[in-house]
Design a protein around this motif. Structure first.
Motif, PDB file in Angstrom:
ATOM      1  N   GLU A 129       0.705  -1.165   0.114  1.00  8.64           N
ATOM      2  CA  GLU A 129      -0.009   0.016   0.039  1.00  8.64           C
ATOM      3  C   GLU A 129       0.879   1.273   0.214  1.00  8.64           C
ATOM      4  N   LEU A 130       1.957   1.183   0.812  1.00 13.24           N
ATOM      5  CA  LEU A 130       2.904   2.327   0.740  1.00 13.24           C
ATOM      6  C   LEU A 130       3.493   2.647  -0.668  1.00 13.24           C
ATOM      7  N   ALA A 131       3.616   1.482  -1.351  1.00 15.70           N
ATOM      8  CA  ALA A 131       4.335   1.517  -2.689  1.00 15.70           C
ATOM      9  C   ALA A 131       3.353   2.075  -3.756  1.00 15.70           C
ATOM     10  N   ARG A 132       1.965   1.738  -3.392  1.00 23.10           N
ATOM     11  CA  ARG A 132       0.964   2.228  -4.205  1.00 23.10           C
ATOM     12  C   ARG A 132       0.848   3.748  -4.411  1.00 23.10           C
ATOM     13  N   GLY A 138      10.425   7.448  -5.958  1.00 23.45           N
ATOM     14  CA  GLY A 138      10.232   7.767  -4.472  1.00 23.45           C
ATOM     15  C   GLY A 138      10.621   6.800  -3.929  1.00 23.45           C
ATOM     16  N   ARG A 139      10.895   7.219  -2.404  1.00 21.57           N
ATOM     17  CA  ARG A 139      11.593   6.422  -1.310  1.00 21.57           C
ATOM     18  C   ARG A 139      10.738   6.063  -0.131  1.00 21.57           C
ATOM     19  N   LEU A 140      11.124   5.117   0.496  1.00 25.62           N
ATOM     20  CA  LEU A 140      10.535   4.492   1.547  1.00 25.62           C
ATOM     21  C   LEU A 140      12.014   4.703   2.655  1.00 25.62           C
ATOM     22  N   ALA A 141      11.750   5.366   3.799  1.00 29.30           N
ATOM     23  CA  ALA A 141      12.746   5.293   4.751  1.00 29.30           C
ATOM     24  C   ALA A 141      12.310   4.586   6.028  1.00 29.30           C
ATOM     25  N   ALA A 175      11.375  -6.129  -1.887  1.00 27.19           N
ATOM     26  CA  ALA A 175      11.564  -6.490  -3.456  1.00 27.19           C
ATOM     27  C   ALA A 175      10.283  -7.002  -4.010  1.00 27.19           C
ATOM     28  N   GLY A 176       9.489  -7.806  -3.210  1.00 21.96           N
ATOM     29  CA  GLY A 176       8.277  -8.275  -3.545  1.00 21.96           C
ATOM     30  C   GLY A 176       7.105  -7.355  -3.209  1.00 21.96           C
ATOM     31  N   CYS A 177       7.289  -6.175  -3.021  1.00 21.72           N
ATOM     32  CA  CYS A 177       6.333  -5.377  -2.432  1.00 21.72           C
ATOM     33  C   CYS A 177       6.520  -3.923  -3.303  1.00 21.72           C
ATOM     34  N   GLY A 178       7.541  -3.995  -4.326  1.00 15.63           N
ATOM     35  CA  GLY A 178       7.443  -2.910  -5.104  1.00 15.63           C
ATOM     36  C   GLY A 178       8.515  -1.929  -4.651  1.00 15.63           C
ATOM     37  N   TRP A 179       9.578  -2.423  -3.885  1.00 19.27           N
ATOM     38  CA  TRP A 179      10.548  -1.457  -3.300  1.00 19.27           C
ATOM     39  C   TRP A 179      12.008  -2.301  -3.572  1.00 19.27           C
ATOM     40  N   ARG A 180      12.967  -1.322  -3.962  1.00 18.79           N
ATOM     41  CA  ARG A 180      14.170  -1.939  -3.778  1.00 18.79           C
ATOM     42  C   ARG A 180      15.303  -1.350  -2.941  1.00 18.79           C
ATOM     43  N   LEU A 181      15.686  -2.050  -1.918  1.00 16.49           N
ATOM     44  CA  LEU A 181      16.600  -1.402  -1.119  1.00 16.49           C
ATOM     45  C   LEU A 181      17.797  -0.893  -1.384  1.00 16.49           C
ATOM     46  N   THR A 182      18.195   0.401  -1.143  1.00 11.13           N
ATOM     47  CA  THR A 182      19.540   0.980  -1.579  1.00 11.13           C
ATOM     48  C   THR A 182      20.308   1.489  -0.562  1.00 11.13           C
ATOM     49  N   GLY A 183      20.059   1.295   0.795  1.00  9.67           N
ATOM     50  CA  GLY A 183      20.740   1.894   1.964  1.00  9.67           C
ATOM     51  C   GLY A 183      20.425   1.263   3.241  1.00  9.67           C
ATOM     52  N   ALA A 197      14.431   2.396   0.684  1.00  6.75           N
ATOM     53  CA  ALA A 197      14.199   1.774  -0.221  1.00  6.75           C
ATOM     54  C   ALA A 197      13.763   2.757  -1.453  1.00  6.75           C
ATOM     55  N   VAL A 198      13.921   2.468  -2.702  1.00  3.78           N
ATOM     56  CA  VAL A 198      13.377   2.958  -3.764  1.00  3.78           C
ATOM     57  C   VAL A 198      12.206   2.385  -4.623  1.00  3.78           C
TER      58      VAL A 198
END
Length: 209
Positions: A129-132, A138-141, A175-183, A197-198
């Motif tokens: 839902e956060l990915a949606r 955009g990013r998730l911290a 990764a399975g929820c629409g995000w790629r961990l970058t840091g 994550a991006v």
């Protein structure tokens, strides 16, 4: 435990502790400020503080995006939201479930989630839902003002291999929820936990929570 039961348990836990929450952790402010500064937000961006609690991050996020930006705090617990509304000049705040957000698709530039990941039902449902609501790129911290070891010690526990916040567990979940961990930063001291994550451009997600 069902998602509904987990939401109810989370709401009850924080409702009972809302009034004394900030007094219990008086030294967290500078740590929040440092983490938000390192995210290097741009003026005019839209930031969602997911699970905003008493709103301690809201003034910092407002300062980061400036008067042209948008800051929205959401939390499942009405008692927390009532306290967060003391920061209303910095952000709009509302009671909302992070698995069912009242937001349009792809509008958020950054989701800031302090202490959020362990309270998301699923937790894949909440991450999707956060990915949606987040734009591609955009990013998730995911943040906590102490590292995993220090946090576990506070509760008289040790870190276990199945800890959701551990990098080997978190990376495939994201990764399975629409995000790629970058840091990823997880200190052994009382400094902090920060996973960034991006939002990917691939909308495919998996139901392998």
């Amino acid at each position: 435990m069902s998602d509904a039961a987990e939401r109810s348990r989370t709401r009850e836990f924080f409702a009972a502790r809302a009034a004394g929450w900030d007094a219990k952790f008086p030294d967290d402010g500078p740590r929040y400020a440092q983490a938000i500064a390192e995210l290097r937000l741009d003026a005019g961006q839209f930031v969602l503080d997911a699970g905003c609690g008493t709103g301690r991050a809201l003034p910092l996020l407002r300062a980061a995006v400036g008067p042209r930006g948008t800051v929205l705090g959401v939390d499942l617990t009405p008692e927390m939201v009532e306290l967060a509304r003391a920061h209303r000049r910095h952000a709009a705040v509302l009671v909302a479930d992070c698995t069912r957000l009242p937001l349009a698709d792809a509008g958020v530039d950054l989701v800031f989630g302090a202490g959020l990941i362990s309270h998301l039902p699923g937790p894949g449902t909440g991450l999707r839902e956060l990915a949606r609501v987040t734009r591609p790129g955009g990013r998730l911290a995911l943040y906590h003002p102490v590292g995993r070891a220090a946090l576990a010690a506070r509760h008289g526990r040790r870190i276990t291999p199945d800890d959701l916040r551990a990098e080997p567990n978190l990376r495939p979940l994201l990764a399975g929820c629409g995000w790629r961990l970058t840091g990823y930063t997880d200190t052994d001291t009382d400094e902090r936990y920060l996973a960034v994550a991006v939002r990917t451009h691939d909308d495919r997600t998996h139901d392998d929570d």
